[in-house]
Design an enzyme around this catalytic site. Structure first.
Site, short mmCIF file in Angstrom:
data_model
loop_
_atom_site.label_atom_id
_atom_site.label_comp_id
_atom_site.label_asym_id
_atom_site.label_seq_id
_atom_site.Cartn_x
_atom_site.Cartn_y
_atom_site.Cartn_z
N ASP A 83 37.96 93.49 46.59
CA ASP A 83 38.40 92.13 46.35
C ASP A 83 38.33 91.58 44.93
O ASP A 83 38.16 92.18 43.97
CB ASP A 83 36.94 92.37 47.00
CG ASP A 83 37.29 92.78 48.41
OD1 ASP A 83 38.12 93.05 49.47
OD2 ASP A 83 36.14 93.40 49.36
N LYS A 84 39.08 90.17 45.34
CA LYS A 84 38.42 89.11 44.31
C LYS A 84 36.61 89.15 43.73
O LYS A 84 37.29 89.35 42.31
CB LYS A 84 38.58 87.93 44.76
CG LYS A 84 38.66 86.98 43.72
CD LYS A 84 38.43 85.33 44.54
CE LYS A 84 38.42 84.32 43.45
NZ LYS A 84 38.72 82.97 43.83
#
Length: 350
Positions: free
Chosen positions: A159-160
């Site tokens: 994820d970011k």
């Protein structure tokens, strides 16, 4: 018959808006009758039923090349398209001079330590400054590497706002062989996470299917393994350090589903600290004292993202067949967060 020149259009052609296909979904042969707005809601990310209904009212939802209303019932093999009056954003990957923290590199692969806040690949709302843009710059002089070729590049994703190790393939052969290892679950990945609450035991396993949350399309939810909903997911966890109100744990993944650790820990009542998407940015354990409230706020300001770090990565090298085991240090925000809880526990919870 002589065809009219291209610049001569009929009145119908002039009045008809020019639409561009943004999404295409083909219904399965076993598809049961289902309203098209519900059908698209199940297949599209980052949208809502209300937005889909408004798109249908505007003539932007087409089935088998004809516009339909939101109450149209999708049938088996229907071709459902979202057509909009502007072209899709060009997601061609352009090289960008962005620094990389490279943990390992040779002619076949690169392993990078991704910082929190960096998206791995261009997508909705994040079309530049991604990890693959940085990789494209790093390999811009490598004539055999094309960042826009799907046969090379990212092998897996995080994820970011998760930090940690990722492997990128420079060659199609490397991507194929590494991809098989991830598919066959022969890679090893350990994550460190700070989660809310204490545990009754020192280790455990979470088994639960993961699918998009029907109440929040930006979040994943956990379903019974026998429900037929979602994808099979298994997370093993063990306690590393207890701070009474929060716990530092290690997670080992058998599967790699979207938001797997975040959704699984939320499901068992231990959301990741500072994870706003899953409710971890609230004070879920502790006291009502003002000093404690201010302390937690300081922690949230120190690490304002889910406290999750992909710490280790192990795999067999696609060419040499040697085992590669890599370990990464905690990023500054994660380390400072743990130090805060360590000091708080030592000082206040003797």
């Amino acid at each position: 018959m002589t065809q009219a020149p291209n610049h001569l259009n009929t009145p119908e052609e002039i009045d008809e808006p020019l639409l561009y296909e943004h999404h295409r979904v083909v219904a399965d042969k076993g598809q049961s009758l289902l309203r098209v707005d519900k059908f698209l809601l199940a297949h599209l990310q980052n949208t809502s039923r209300n937005r889909i209904q408004k798109a249908a009212e505007a003539g932007f939802i087409h089935v088998n090349d004809r516009p339909v209303k939101s109450n149209y019932r999708v049938k088996p093999c229907d071709v459902v398209c979202v057509m909009l009056n502007y072209e899709r954003y060009d997601t061609t990957i352009e090289p960008e001079d962005i620094p990389l923290d490279i943990a390992f590199e040779d002619d076949d692969i690169i392993v990078v330590n991704k910082p929190a806040g960096m998206v791995v690949h261009p997508g909705c709302g994040n079309y530049t400054s991604t990890l693959v843009n940085a990789i494209a710059w790093h390999l811009k002089d490598n004539k055999t590497f094309n960042a826009n070729d799907p046969e090379v590049g990212l092998v897996h994703r995080i994820d970011k706002d998760t930090s940690g190790l990722l492997v990128i393939a420079k060659t199609p052969q490397a991507k194929t062989k590494l991809g098989l290892q991830f598919f066959n679950k022969t890679t090893s990945r350990l994550y460190n996470a700070l989660v809310w609450g204490d545990f009754d035991t020192n280790q455990g396993t979470i088994i639960g299917n993961i699918a998009r949350d029907p109440r929040d399309r930006l979040r994943m939810a956990v379903f019974d393994p026998n429900s037929g909903i979602g994808k099979h997911a298994v997370t093993h966890w063990r306690v590393l350090r207890r701070y009474r109100y929060v716990t530092l744990i290690e997670c080992r993944l058998e599967t790699g589903r979207t938001h797997q650790i975040r959704a699984h820990m939320k499901h068992i009542g231990h959301p990741l600290f500072a994870d706003a998407r899953y409710g971890g940015d609230q004070i879920l354990r502790g006291t009502t004292q003002n000093t404690y409230t201010q302390f937690v706020k300081r922690c949230l300001a120190t690490c304002p993202r889910q406290a999750l770090h992909a710490k280790t990565l192990g795999f067999v090298h696609p060419s040499t067949q040697q085992q590669i085991n890599l370990n990464s240090q905690w990023p500054t925000d994660f380390k400072q967060l743990i130090d805060l809880w360590e000091n708080y526990t030592t000082t206040n919870l003797k």
